[in-house]
Motif scaffolding. Structure first.
Motif, PDB file in Angstrom:
ATOM      1  N   ALA A  39       7.840 -11.637  -8.121  1.00  0.00           N
ATOM      2  CA  ALA A  39       9.016 -11.623  -9.003  1.00  0.00           C
ATOM      3  C   ALA A  39      10.287 -11.462  -8.181  1.00  0.00           C
ATOM      4  O   ALA A  39      11.315 -12.100  -8.459  1.00  0.00           O
ATOM      5  N   VAL A  61       6.978 -17.487 -21.820  1.00  0.00           N
ATOM      6  CA  VAL A  61       6.233 -17.779 -20.599  1.00  0.00           C
ATOM      7  C   VAL A  61       4.972 -18.559 -20.963  1.00  0.00           C
ATOM      8  O   VAL A  61       4.293 -18.239 -21.942  1.00  0.00           O
ATOM      9  N   PHE A 102       8.729 -20.845 -17.473  1.00  0.00           N
ATOM     10  CA  PHE A 102       9.572 -19.899 -18.205  1.00  0.00           C
ATOM     11  C   PHE A 102      10.570 -20.632 -19.090  1.00  0.00           C
ATOM     12  O   PHE A 102      11.008 -21.744 -18.766  1.00  0.00           O
ATOM     13  N   MET A 145      14.785 -16.175 -18.771  1.00  0.00           N
ATOM     14  CA  MET A 145      13.993 -15.918 -17.565  1.00  0.00           C
ATOM     15  C   MET A 145      14.544 -14.770 -16.724  1.00  0.00           C
ATOM     16  O   MET A 145      13.804 -13.865 -16.315  1.00  0.00           O
ATOM     17  N   THR A 180      13.952 -11.412 -18.311  1.00  0.00           N
ATOM     18  CA  THR A 180      12.544 -11.023 -18.230  1.00  0.00           C
ATOM     19  C   THR A 180      12.188 -10.530 -16.835  1.00  0.00           C
ATOM     20  O   THR A 180      11.570  -9.475 -16.667  1.00  0.00           O
ATOM     21  N   LEU A 181      12.579 -11.274 -15.817  1.00  0.00           N
ATOM     22  CA  LEU A 181      12.227 -10.898 -14.441  1.00  0.00           C
ATOM     23  C   LEU A 181      12.935  -9.616 -14.005  1.00  0.00           C
ATOM     24  O   LEU A 181      12.370  -8.800 -13.259  1.00  0.00           O
ATOM     25  N   ILE A 197      11.107  -6.305 -14.791  1.00  0.00           N
ATOM     26  CA  ILE A 197       9.838  -5.980 -14.120  1.00  0.00           C
ATOM     27  C   ILE A 197      10.072  -4.848 -13.126  1.00  0.00           C
ATOM     28  O   ILE A 197      11.030  -4.879 -12.344  1.00  0.00           O
ATOM     29  N   LEU A 207       5.195 -11.026 -10.441  1.00  0.00           N
ATOM     30  CA  LEU A 207       5.586 -12.038 -11.418  1.00  0.00           C
ATOM     31  C   LEU A 207       4.664 -12.008 -12.630  1.00  0.00           C
ATOM     32  O   LEU A 207       5.077 -12.304 -13.755  1.00  0.00           O
ATOM     33  N   ALA A 255       5.564 -10.425 -15.978  1.00  0.00           N
ATOM     34  CA  ALA A 255       6.512 -11.083 -16.892  1.00  0.00           C
ATOM     35  C   ALA A 255       5.913 -11.268 -18.276  1.00  0.00           C
ATOM     36  O   ALA A 255       6.632 -11.226 -19.290  1.00  0.00           O
TER      37      ALA A 255
END
Length: 447
Positions: A80, A126, A177, A182, A185-186, A189, A200, A203
């Protein structure tokens, strides 16, 4: 696939198990670096933007992926983290973003398109490619909801419960994604895991926790191979070669013994080409229709026109252009030369930096002496010329149309059209010299 598609290719790993000074993803499959396989495959989907994440000090890799943009992951803190190295280029993207791995060269464009279509169909946050191996040990498991079938988590093998470990639907690593969500979301993490890295795979859970949906798409296991060692590189090569052989035969070529023929990813064979056993095609070869390529020949960066006859044991080096109906026979090497229509170089010859005119005939043992240790020089052999066996043509030199060169000649100057030229050293006979020489050496050496 109806919306814009961008691609992030992760290529920052050195691949220590390869035991190589070359970045892992620069190792070749079917004559092309793995990273370029991945980029070219994605390019078949008409990508709007391609970004490659590299590690520090990888000039060869950066040159290989040019002109695509590269982004350096200075500290390798997980997958990620690697994707977010390209964060500035991800801002403002719409549609789909594929995340691919440069050490996985076997995914097909059709598979990637299915993944993108699946993400778009449900407007999922995703979409993940999964596969079902006979033995799932070591792979992350794809956990799906038993009620609606959606993907809800990816759990690494070492972190699986006993029940999860029994699942054989595994993570290939490839994800698509929704571009608009995106980065959010990343960025959510964390690295609360045994390795302290940003995975990753997390996600999926992050997206689901935010009320978004995810989906998994199954793919054949062969496509998912990631290359981490020389032995895996050999497996990838074998799979790719099998694909290339099948494609060649489907497109109208005959391979007498397919398993002994090796292609490059860009080899182009015309219709009704016949390839005998143990032929190797290096990069950059184009072969026309109705060509015969006989056993144990090697071709690289060359063009062979219709109805030509090559080999056996012929070597066509970069820059060779073989004309219509031309013949290049056994133990003949052609380099950076044009062999025009109907010309014959039948055996035991080297033709470099030259033109062999239409219907010319080059006798056995003929060579063009094209190099003086510093520079290369050109030899021009006219149409219909006949060069006798065991001749040396010392470039730069021109032989006119229809000229005949006597066998064993060393040609150092221009030969006019239709002339006969014999250029040999005068014969010297010394009667008894050989016997006297042997007697002298016997006395000197005592035997």
């Amino acid at each position: 696939m109806s919306r814009e598609l961008s691609v992030v290719v992760l290529a920052a790993g050195m691949g220590t198990r390869m035991k190589s000074a070359l970045p892992k993803v620069m190792h070749k499959v079917a004559g092309k670096p793995m990273v370029n396989h991945v980029i070219d495959t994605a390019g078949k989907l008409n990508t709007a933007k391609t970004m490659v994440v590299v590690g520090p000090d990888m000039p060869q890799l950066i040159a290989s992926v040019s002109p695509y943009s590269t982004f350096e992951q200075t500290d390798r803190l997980g997958t990620a983290h690697a994707v977010l190295a390209a964060k500035d280029a991800l801002i403002g993207l719409t549609g789909n973003v594929l995340v691919l791995y440069a050490d996985s060269p076997l995914f097909t464009a059709e598979t990637l398109k299915r993944l993108v279509n699946a993400r778009e169909a449900g407007d999922h946050a995703v979409a993940v490619l999964g596969f079902c191996p006979d033995d799932p040990t070591g792979y992350g498991r794809l956990i799906t909801d038993p009620n609606h079938g959606g993907l809800i988590a990816i759990v690494e093998d070492k972190e699986c419960s006993d029940a999860q470990r029994a699942i054989n639907f595994c993570n290939s690593g490839v994800m698509c994604f929704r571009a608009e969500t995106m980065i959010e979301t990343l960025s959510a993490i964390d690295n609360q895991n045994a390795k302290g890295e940003y995975y990753l795979t997390d996600a999926v859970e992050v997206a689901c926790a935010a009320g978004q949906s995810c989906v998994a798409v199954e793919v054949d296991e062969d496509e998912t191979l990631g290359v981490n060692s020389r032995s895996q590189l050999a497996v990838a090569e074998a799979i790719m070669q099998e694909r290339l052989r099948e494609a060649a035969m489907e497109n109208g070529a005959t391979l007498i013994d397919p398993m002994s023929v090796f292609f490059s990813s860009d080899t182009k064979l015309g219709r009704d080409v016949i390839v005998e056993p143990h032929v190797v095609f290096g990069p950059g070869v184009t072969v026309g229709d109705d060509v015969m390529i006989k056993a144990f020949s090697h071709l690289e960066s060359c063009v062979v026109a219709n109805n030509a006859d090559i080999g056996p044991y012929a070597r066509l080096r970069p820059g060779a252009e073989i004309g219509v109906g031309a013949r290049v026979g056994n133990f003949v090497e052609i380099k950076k030369s044009v062999v025009e229509d109907g010309a014959k170089v039948n055996h035991l010859s080297y033709i470099g930096d030259a033109r062999v005119g239409a219907k010319a005939n080059i006798g056995a043992g003929t060579i063009t002496c094209n190099y003086d240790g510093y520079r290369k020089y050109h030899t021009d052999i006219g149409a219909g010329a006949f060069v006798g066996s065991n001749s040396a043509l010392v470039a730069p030199v021109k032989i006119g149309d229809g000229a005949i060169i006597g066998a064993g000649s060393t040609i150092t100057g221009t030969v006019e059209a239709d002339a006969l030229v014999i250029e040999r050293a005068p014969r010297i006979d010394k009667a008894g010299w050989a016997r006297l020489f042997r007697e002298k050496m016997k006395a000197l050496l005592g035997k």
